[in-house]
Write a protein that holds these residues in place. Structure first.
Motif, mmCIF file in Angstrom:
data_model
loop_
_atom_site.group_PDB
_atom_site.id
_atom_site.type_symbol
_atom_site.label_atom_id
_atom_site.label_comp_id
_atom_site.label_asym_id
_atom_site.label_seq_id
_atom_site.Cartn_x
_atom_site.Cartn_y
_atom_site.Cartn_z
ATOM 1 N N ARG A 1 1.115 -0.819 -0.156
ATOM 2 C CA ARG A 1 0.063 -0.121 0.350
ATOM 3 C C ARG A 1 0.754 1.929 0.734
ATOM 4 O O ARG A 1 0.155 2.145 0.171
ATOM 5 N N ASP A 2 2.608 1.597 0.087
ATOM 6 C CA ASP A 2 2.973 2.739 -0.205
ATOM 7 C C ASP A 2 3.376 2.742 -1.211
ATOM 8 O O ASP A 2 4.086 2.843 -1.870
ATOM 9 N N ILE A 3 2.309 3.764 -1.313
ATOM 10 C CA ILE A 3 2.901 4.392 -3.005
ATOM 11 C C ILE A 3 2.175 6.001 -2.943
ATOM 12 O O ILE A 3 0.349 5.989 -2.275
ATOM 13 N N SER B 1 -11.288 8.360 -4.886
ATOM 14 C CA SER B 1 -10.974 8.825 -3.438
ATOM 15 C C SER B 1 -11.044 7.823 -2.385
ATOM 16 O O SER B 1 -10.990 6.990 -1.711
ATOM 17 N N GLU B 2 -12.744 7.631 -2.474
ATOM 18 C CA GLU B 2 -13.023 6.738 -1.219
ATOM 19 C C GLU B 2 -12.809 5.439 -1.393
ATOM 20 O O GLU B 2 -12.765 4.608 -0.970
ATOM 21 N N ALA B 3 -12.328 4.927 -3.275
ATOM 22 C CA ALA B 3 -11.766 3.590 -3.181
ATOM 23 C C ALA B 3 -10.482 3.104 -2.872
ATOM 24 O O ALA B 3 -10.295 2.010 -2.302
ATOM 25 N N PHE B 4 -10.161 4.508 -2.846
ATOM 26 C CA PHE B 4 -8.291 4.352 -2.869
ATOM 27 C C PHE B 4 -8.508 4.078 -1.317
ATOM 28 O O PHE B 4 -7.722 3.649 -0.855
ATOM 29 N N ARG B 5 -9.384 4.641 -0.282
ATOM 30 C CA ARG B 5 -9.722 4.306 1.219
ATOM 31 C C ARG B 5 -9.960 3.580 1.315
ATOM 32 O O ARG B 5 -9.228 3.045 2.562
ATOM 33 N N ALA B 6 -11.199 3.030 0.832
ATOM 34 C CA ALA B 6 -11.684 1.828 1.634
ATOM 35 C C ALA B 6 -10.428 0.782 1.064
ATOM 36 O O ALA B 6 -10.756 -0.019 2.155
ATOM 37 N N GLU C 1 -2.867 4.779 0.528
ATOM 38 C CA GLU C 1 -2.914 6.813 1.221
ATOM 39 C C GLU C 1 -4.352 7.766 0.504
ATOM 40 O O GLU C 1 -3.730 7.134 -1.644
ATOM 41 N N VAL C 2 -5.271 8.506 0.150
ATOM 42 C CA VAL C 2 -6.349 9.174 -0.717
ATOM 43 C C VAL C 2 -5.339 10.037 -1.460
ATOM 44 O O VAL C 2 -4.701 10.755 -1.141
ATOM 45 N N PRO C 3 -5.076 10.466 -3.333
ATOM 46 C CA PRO C 3 -4.200 9.968 -3.503
ATOM 47 C C PRO C 3 -4.278 11.822 -3.622
ATOM 48 O O PRO C 3 -5.177 12.370 -3.765
#
Length: 544
Positions: A213-215, A231-236, A240-242
């Motif tokens: 997840r480190d990106i 944003s929701e998909a990355f958070r879920a 980290e949110v782009p």
């Protein structure tokens, strides 16, 4: 002139939109024959991409009358009692067209569910199957210019319609009378965030994202509807949110910062690349305005960034999916204009491979066991052992998996560029490029195709044309489609076809260059030269 004036008057009298009525009044007042001919001398044809065209009055434009006729035709094919889910993007009048569709469908005795907000096309495609609906409608023109809008129809399998359904709907549309005589209904269901976006995000969690997840991601929705959902998909998913390009973050139907809202177009990614450099992002991601396509860019060792081609991302995703799924019955599919690399990858992994006509509607029909499908125009449907959550291209799901791949490579001290080099060494360097010619006069495209048929090239860029296939006659078991395919010596390939959604003639080029030793750079340099030579010779052959 008299017939055109009569048609315009009839159209105006039934048009519920004061803006397009005023447009017709102005045209009629100035006796503008050319404008009338343009609007009433032809009509938008309903095909396997539904409808798409410029906004304005008349049957050759996207407007409320055109949309209501399309909805009435769809209602007649489906029949009373059937359920249709309706979504819409942020383009001009998309929400109005969605509401008009719901009114016509409910007035015809069907049930309608309308998205409560401007959400991505893949959310609509997912919703059709999730809710067990009989069909879906997405009001969008995808990555077309600001003056356009469109009307895309999905069937109960959650995939875009294919023949003969499109032909049945088209015939039903032609039988529709005046729209002001159509019965209109109310009382449709409104689908909220918890009704459909939350289940969609839950389904994406099954994708083969991996555990890294480190990106750091720089992202743009290009003034489209993908920003909030991504944003929701990355958070879920635990990312980290782009970091988002602020000037392009919110839906804006005028797309003020880009000439064309398509990540492939020159200049469209400039702001995202600037943001990536300023934030030292590990990855650049973009969606097109309805978020069904996904573009990816990576930092270069010497500084700066490079956008990956759709074929490069497709090859990486294909191998990633096959490494994270199992079963001898798996199938991967792509279109005839995409790289032949997918066939090599499939053979290496011992799975089936299918080649289809251009368009995700065909990729989704390629057969059972489909775990991955892609087309070079940045469209990807990524699956898992649980299957495909979306039966269409999904720019949000693809963004998650690309981020997961990049994070895993970063954890190993590598990059997506290193993974591309690995593939080049294993399979040979499959390099692709596109030559696109945008025209104002569509007859020029027909003339160019006829020129190639009557005077076919015998050699291109020093390579012998070993075979020429006229795709309009149907080849390799595929339905007929307008296009030509040339196979050249040394494994090169050229496909020429008119665009189905834009006034363009598109040429898809591929060369395959073997890699000697560990250094891929010489092969990349040679491939770049070969592709430029192909572009030059093909431009001459086209006569455009």
């Amino acid at each position: 002139m008299t017939d055109l004036v009569r048609l315009a008057g009839q159209w105006r009298d039934q048009d519920p939109d004061p803006e397009t009525r005023a447009e017709l009044d102005a045209v009629l007042e100035r006796d503008d024959l050319a404008a009338l001919e343009d609007r009433f001398g032809a009509k938008l044809e309903f095909g396997t991409a539904g409808l798409r065209g410029a906004l304005g009055a008349g049957p050759n434009r996207m407007n409320r009358v055109t949309v209501m006729r399309a909805a009435a035709g769809l209602a007649r094919v489906l029949g009373p009692g059937r359920h249709v889910v309706i979504g819409y993007d942020g383009r001009h009048k998309s929400d109005v067209f969605a509401a008009d569709t719901a009114r016509v469908l409910t007035g015809a005795g069907l049930r309608a569910s309308v998205m409560a907000a401007k959400w991505p096309t893949p959310v609509l495609a997912f919703a059709v199957r999730h809710l067990g609906a009989d069909a879906g409608v997405m009001v969008t023109a995808s990555h077309n210019p600001p003056q356009d809008n469109g009307y895309k129809v999905y069937w109960g399998d959650g995939a875009q319609i294919v023949p003969p359904i499109d032909e049945e709907i088209s015939a039903a549309i032609d039988a529709v009378g005046r729209v002001d005589a159509l019965p209109l209904g109310e009382g449709w269901r409104t689908l909220g965030h918890d009704d459909i976006v939350v289940p969609y995000l839950r389904a994406l969690a099954a994708l083969p994202i991996g555990d890294a997840r480190d990106i750091a991601v720089a992202y743009t929705p290009l003034h489209g509807v993908g920003g909030t959902t991504v944003s929701e998909a990355f958070r879920a998913a635990g990312f980290e949110v782009p970091v988002m390009v602020s000037r392009q973050a919110m839906p804006d139907p005028d797309f003020p910062t880009v000439a064309f809202p398509n990540p492939e177009e020159p200049g469209a990614m400039d702001l995202a690349l600037e943001l990536a450099a300023a934030t030292r992002a590990d990855l650049v991601i973009a969606n097109d305005p309805d978020a069904d396509r996904c573009a990816a860019g990576v930092p270069l060792p010497g500084g700066g960034y490079r956008m990956l081609t759709g074929d490069e991302v497709g090859g990486l995703l294909a191998e990633h999916v096959l490494r994270h799924t199992s079963g001898d019955d798996r199938l991967v599919a792509t279109s005839i204009v995409s790289s032949s690399l997918l066939a090599r990858i499939a053979a290496e992994h011992g799975v089936r491979h299918a080649e289809t006509l251009t368009g995700f509607k065909w990729i989704m029909k390629s057969g059972p066991g489909l775990v991955f499908g892609y087309e070079e125009a940045l469209g990807y449907s990524v699956g898992s052992d649980a299957g495909l959550p979306v039966h269409d291209k999904d720019g949000v799901g693809a963004a998650l998996v690309v981020a997961g791949m990049a994070a895993a490579a970063k954890r190993d001290g590598r990059s997506l560029l290193d993974l591309l080099d690995d593939q080049a060494r294993r399979y040979g360097l499959h390099a692709t490029a596109q030559l696109s010619v945008r025209v104002e006069d569509l007859s020029l495209i027909a003339q160019a195709m006829e020129r190639l048929r009557t005077h076919p090239p015998m050699e291109l860029a020093g390579r012998t044309v070993e075979s020429a296939e006229d795709l309009s006659r149907g080849v390799a078991g595929l339905p007929p489609t307008e296009g030509l395919r040339y196979r050249l010596s040394g494994g090169a390939r050229v496909v020429v076809r008119p665009s189905g959604t834009e006034p363009k003639l598109k040429c898809y080029l591929e060369v395959v260059v073997p890699v000697e030793g560990e250094d891929v750079a010489p092969a990349r340099a040679r491939a770049a030269q070969d592709l430029e030579a192909l572009k030059k010779d093909l431009s001459v052959a086209l006569g455009l």
